[in-house]
Motif scaffolding. Structure first.
Motif, PDB file in Angstrom:
ATOM      1  N   ILE A 145     -12.296  -5.270   6.605  1.00 57.26           N
ATOM      2  CA  ILE A 145     -10.875  -5.138   6.917  1.00 57.26           C
ATOM      3  C   ILE A 145     -10.689  -4.946   8.422  1.00 57.26           C
ATOM      4  O   ILE A 145      -9.820  -5.573   9.046  1.00 57.26           O
ATOM      5  CB  ILE A 145     -10.263  -3.955   6.131  1.00 57.26           C
ATOM      6  CG1 ILE A 145     -10.266  -4.266   4.633  1.00 57.26           C
ATOM      7  CG2 ILE A 145      -8.853  -3.643   6.621  1.00 57.26           C
ATOM      8  CD1 ILE A 145      -9.977  -3.066   3.750  1.00 57.26           C
TER       9      ILE A 145
ATOM     10  N   TRP B 282      -8.347  -7.529  10.789  1.00 62.24           N
ATOM     11  CA  TRP B 282      -7.228  -7.114  11.645  1.00 62.24           C
ATOM     12  C   TRP B 282      -7.548  -7.348  13.116  1.00 62.24           C
ATOM     13  O   TRP B 282      -6.666  -7.653  13.909  1.00 62.24           O
ATOM     14  CB  TRP B 282      -6.883  -5.635  11.431  1.00 62.24           C
ATOM     15  CG  TRP B 282      -6.118  -5.347  10.179  1.00 62.24           C
ATOM     16  CD1 TRP B 282      -6.549  -4.588   9.118  1.00 62.24           C
ATOM     17  CD2 TRP B 282      -4.788  -5.770   9.841  1.00 62.24           C
ATOM     18  NE1 TRP B 282      -5.566  -4.529   8.147  1.00 62.24           N
ATOM     19  CE2 TRP B 282      -4.480  -5.240   8.569  1.00 62.24           C
ATOM     20  CE3 TRP B 282      -3.828  -6.560  10.494  1.00 62.24           C
ATOM     21  CZ2 TRP B 282      -3.251  -5.462   7.936  1.00 62.24           C
ATOM     22  CZ3 TRP B 282      -2.614  -6.782   9.862  1.00 62.24           C
ATOM     23  CH2 TRP B 282      -2.338  -6.236   8.591  1.00 62.24           C
TER      24      TRP B 282
ATOM     25  N   ASN C  34      -0.280  -4.454   3.997  1.00 60.95           N
ATOM     26  CA  ASN C  34      -1.479  -4.339   3.158  1.00 60.95           C
ATOM     27  C   ASN C  34      -1.133  -3.924   1.745  1.00 60.95           C
ATOM     28  O   ASN C  34      -0.075  -3.367   1.479  1.00 60.95           O
ATOM     29  CB  ASN C  34      -2.470  -3.311   3.685  1.00 60.95           C
ATOM     30  CG  ASN C  34      -2.206  -2.921   5.099  1.00 60.95           C
ATOM     31  OD1 ASN C  34      -2.745  -3.510   6.007  1.00 60.95           O
ATOM     32  ND2 ASN C  34      -1.350  -1.943   5.284  1.00 60.95           N
TER      33      ASN C  34
ATOM     34  N   HIS D  45       0.836  -1.200   0.000  1.00 60.29           N
ATOM     35  CA  HIS D  45       0.000   0.000   0.000  1.00 60.29           C
ATOM     36  C   HIS D  45       0.873   1.253   0.000  1.00 60.29           C
ATOM     37  O   HIS D  45       2.004   1.220   0.485  1.00 60.29           O
ATOM     38  CB  HIS D  45      -0.871  -0.038   1.255  1.00 60.29           C
ATOM     39  CG  HIS D  45      -1.949   0.997   1.276  1.00 60.29           C
ATOM     40  ND1 HIS D  45      -1.835   2.171   1.965  1.00 60.29           N
ATOM     41  CD2 HIS D  45      -3.166   1.023   0.697  1.00 60.29           C
ATOM     42  CE1 HIS D  45      -2.937   2.884   1.828  1.00 60.29           C
ATOM     43  NE2 HIS D  45      -3.771   2.205   1.059  1.00 60.29           N
TER      44      HIS D  45
ATOM     45  N   TYR E 213      -4.320   0.166  11.924  1.00 63.27           N
ATOM     46  CA  TYR E 213      -4.637  -0.321  10.571  1.00 63.27           C
ATOM     47  C   TYR E 213      -5.802   0.444   9.963  1.00 63.27           C
ATOM     48  O   TYR E 213      -6.875  -0.135   9.748  1.00 63.27           O
ATOM     49  CB  TYR E 213      -5.008  -1.810  10.600  1.00 63.27           C
ATOM     50  CG  TYR E 213      -4.025  -2.683  11.353  1.00 63.27           C
ATOM     51  CD1 TYR E 213      -2.814  -3.039  10.768  1.00 63.27           C
ATOM     52  CD2 TYR E 213      -4.316  -3.155  12.623  1.00 63.27           C
ATOM     53  CE1 TYR E 213      -1.916  -3.847  11.445  1.00 63.27           C
ATOM     54  CE2 TYR E 213      -3.418  -3.969  13.310  1.00 63.27           C
ATOM     55  CZ  TYR E 213      -2.223  -4.310  12.715  1.00 63.27           C
ATOM     56  OH  TYR E 213      -1.337  -5.113  13.388  1.00 63.27           O
TER      57      TYR E 213
ATOM     58  N   LYS F  98      -5.890  -3.257   1.953  1.00 63.06           N
ATOM     59  CA  LYS F  98      -6.266  -4.620   2.346  1.00 63.06           C
ATOM     60  C   LYS F  98      -5.040  -5.432   2.746  1.00 63.06           C
ATOM     61  O   LYS F  98      -4.024  -5.371   2.068  1.00 63.06           O
ATOM     62  CB  LYS F  98      -6.921  -5.330   1.158  1.00 63.06           C
ATOM     63  CG  LYS F  98      -8.263  -4.804   0.788  1.00 63.06           C
ATOM     64  CD  LYS F  98      -9.081  -5.920   0.126  1.00 63.06           C
ATOM     65  CE  LYS F  98     -10.479  -5.448  -0.155  1.00 63.06           C
ATOM     66  NZ  LYS F  98     -10.623  -4.918  -1.509  1.00 63.06           N
ATOM     67  N   PRO F  99      -5.171  -6.259   3.795  1.00 68.60           N
ATOM     68  CA  PRO F  99      -4.074  -7.194   4.118  1.00 68.60           C
ATOM     69  C   PRO F  99      -3.713  -7.980   2.858  1.00 68.60           C
ATOM     70  O   PRO F  99      -4.594  -8.528   2.195  1.00 68.60           O
ATOM     71  CB  PRO F  99      -4.685  -8.116   5.177  1.00 68.60           C
ATOM     72  CG  PRO F  99      -5.930  -7.465   5.647  1.00 68.60           C
ATOM     73  CD  PRO F  99      -6.322  -6.404   4.669  1.00 68.60           C
TER      74      PRO F  99
END
Ligand code: HEM
Ligand SMILES: *[C@@H]1O[C@H](CO)[C@@H](O)[C@H](O)[C@H]1NC(C)=O
Ligand SMILES: *[C@@H]1O[C@H](CO)[C@@H](O)[C@H](O)[C@H]1NC(C)=O
Length: 569
Positions: free
Chosen positions: A310, A314, A530, A59, A376, A537-538
């Motif tokens: 999401i 997490w 992410n 990311h 996160y 997103k992970p």
């Protein structure tokens, strides 16, 4: 493709060279903190170099964070992205971010949203429109929807049971997103999306079209302007039209239904979905009302599932590697809901009298959710003031910057890990830091919190936590998201132990047991991260296994707690 690219780009490049470089490139933004620009490519080159140093598909937030570090953590940073995009300013300081998100002399409803977010968030008269939809998102109203959230959670629990039996690994994020998709469909329109079927052919029509559309957004993300991909853009257009038509027909049906049943709709049978509430009192469904409603509902559906999915992924990840946090959550649930963790028992509590009181009393769980959203953050905001507006911001060291004509990105990932605010534990997962905020622990808008000290004795300015952004155009769905998350955690957290697989996997000792680091978390073999796919997103969709806790020991010595539910492998 290459030929296309050159043909399309050539006149543009020449025009741009001639006009832009010498006039503007070096003057207007020269005083802004920034990496060294290249003559031709502005900061594109520097961004590319920083990206190469990083893990694949990462990311952009962590990339901005390492740039901020290199620049000595300035309150904002300038990026020259011409010719592929507007110039951009990344905001790293909460004081500056507040000036972007609050109402100002120039902007009664805060700095306008960036044109780059158009596709998802449109609508000029949003103030009027938002008024019409607000009742559907009011906390008290949302509490009346707990049964609906619980229904959808039961399907999720069925999936978890299946995986607990088989011990197979699965992409948790896909399941949480499909769960939150189901919930948002039911809550906004009273429609069953059937998003939690594993066979996509059995999913609802909306989900199927949406899935095709969203896959197109994943491709070639942000590297080149959209007009470089005519075929992809055309497919996006066609699918968007299909979604519009589908939503319009749902709205028309709903409206007709209410016209026919106006009389009976009182008391318990009153429709509770956001759409029905927004149509109340409108006997006629004009073209304008139809398209406004459609656009709003679409925004709710798009903005309301990914983000919450999401958050859940997490949350279960942190519970899996922070044994004292897991214990804190489980103890709180035992205390509030009683020792029976069977979903039916939890449901009985959460649909019985005083249910909203119970959800509001989940103080520790709420602190966990708030801390997950700090570390996160799934989404952010991009704003833009038109050139010539005279939109200035002040930094705390007294400098003034004019932000006209640049995309302004409040970078929650950087702001929410500010060491001057969060101290040495800025990068650590510490839900306890929120426990002193007795009033409105979750509400991003609660100004009165500013004066309250938290448990750690540290004042956290409200603007330093902005997962839902702040000001008049903040997230309309924040109460829904956090109520949803609390209910799902209440049902799931005591029933299952989550075990990360692959990236972020626990580093077990010679006896197959996890070991604690000095922060009270299990050691891991590698760090999760992410990717950008509309939201953050992970990257591995959070591959997990689940187990049913085998050895429930509570309130005994530390070692027992740590080992509970951890059969040697
Ligand atoms: C954990 C979950 C969520 C997070 C982290 C989140 C975060 C955000 C953020 C950062 C914004 C941008 C605000 C700005 O530009 O200033 C936003 C806007 C928005 N969100 Fe959420 N959101 C979440 C869940 C939801 C849900 C469940 C809904 C359901 C309807 C929703 C609906 C919206 C809408 C409609 C906007 C646009 C508001 C406007 O432009 O006036 N969000 N959200
Ligand atoms: C979730 O929904 C998507 C479609 O939106 C589908 O492709 C996927 O298979 C679903 N995943 C699970 C685990 O149900
Ligand atoms: C992505 O995940 C990592 C976990 O390693 C976290 O540190 C980071 O803040 C996350 N970034 C965003 C944008 O959520």
């Amino acid at each position: 493709m290459i030929a296309n690219l050159v043909l399309l780009a050539l006149p543009l490049v020449i025009g741009y060279l001639a006009t832009t470089i010498w006039h503007r490139r070096f003057k207007q933004y020269a005083a802004f903190p920034q990496l060294k620009p290249s003559l031709l490519w502005g900061h594109m080159k520097a961004i590319h170099e920083f990206t190469l140093r990083e893990r694949p598909k990462i990311h952009f937030d962590p990339i901005f964070a390492s740039m901020a570090k290199e620049l000595g953590n300035p309150p904002l940073m300038f990026f020259d992205l011409r010719p592929v995009n507007y110039p951009m300013v990344i905001v790293n300081s909460h004081q500056v971010a507040e000036q972007i998100s609050r109402a100002s002399k120039q902007f009664a409803w805060s700095t306008p949203k960036s044109p780059t977010m158009d596709a998802l968030l449109r609508g000029e008269d949003w103030k009027q429109v938002r008024k019409r939809f607000n009742p559907g998102f009011a906390p008290q109203h949302l509490m009346s929807l707990l049964p609906c959230i619980l229904d959808k959670t039961e399907i999720f629990v069925d999936h978890l049971n299946r995986y607990a039996d088989s011990n197979e690994e699965f992409p948790l994020l896909e399941f949480t997103i499909n769960l939150t998709f189901d919930i948002i469909g039911a809550i906004t329109m009273g429609v069953d999306f059937d998003a939690q079927h594993s066979e996509s052919s059995e999913q609802g029509e909306f989900i199927q079209i949406y899935d095709r559309l969203i896959r197109l957004y994943g491709l070639g993300d942000g590297q080149l302007p959209w007009w470089m991909y005519p075929r992809r853009e055309w497919r996006k257009y066609v699918l968007s039209k299909q979604i519009d038509q589908l939503l319009e027909s749902i709205i028309q049906d709903k409206h007709a239904e209410h016209q026919n049943q106006q009389v009976q709709q009182t008391g318990k049978n009153k429709p509770r979905d956001v759409l029905s509430l927004s149509l109340q009192g409108n006997t006629e469904l004009s073209k304008g009302l139809l398209s406004d409603t459609r656009d709003q509902i679409k925004t709710f559906l798009f903005a309301g599932h990914d983000t919450t999915g999401i958050l859940l992924a997490w949350t279960f990840y942190e519970l899996s590697r922070s044994p004292h946090v897991l214990k804190g959550v489980r103890d709180e649930l035992d205390r509030l809901l009683g020792p029976d963790s069977d979903p039916a028992a939890v449901r009985a509590k959460l649909t019985g009298p005083g249910a909203d009181e119970l959800v509001n009393s989940m103080v520790y769980t709420t602190a966990v959710i708030k801390e997950v959203l700090r570390v996160y953050p799934p989404a952010g905001t991009a704003r833009m003031a038109r050139p010539g507006t005279g939109f200035n911001v002040q930094t705390s060291d007294g400098q003034t910057f004019c932000l006209d004509g640049v995309i302004i990105y409040n970078c929650a990932t950087i702001i929410q890990r500010d060491r001057t605010v969060y101290g040495d534990t800025a990068d650590d997962f510490v839900p306890e830091r929120w426990l002193g905020d007795s009033s409105g622990i979750m509400s991003a808008g609660a100004e009165e919190d500013a004066e309250k000290r938290n448990a750690a004795g540290r004042k956290i300015p409200p603007g330093a936590w902005r997962a839902f952004e702040r000001g008049p155009r903040n997230c309309i769905g924040q109460d829904l998201a956090t109520i949803e998350a609390r209910v799902i955690v209440a049902v799931v957290a005591r029933r299952y132990d989550f075990v990360k697989v692959g990236l972020g996997e626990l580093d077990l000792d010679g006896k197959g047991q996890p070991t604690l680091n000095d922060k009270g978390q299990y050691r891991v073999k590698s760090e999760m991260y992410n990717t950008t796919q509309v939201t953050a997103k992970p990257v591995d969709a959070m591959r997990m296994r689940v187990r049913r806790p085998t050895l429930i020991t509570r309130g005994t010595n530390k070692q027992n707690i740590i080992l509970s539910g951890w059969p040697a492998t």
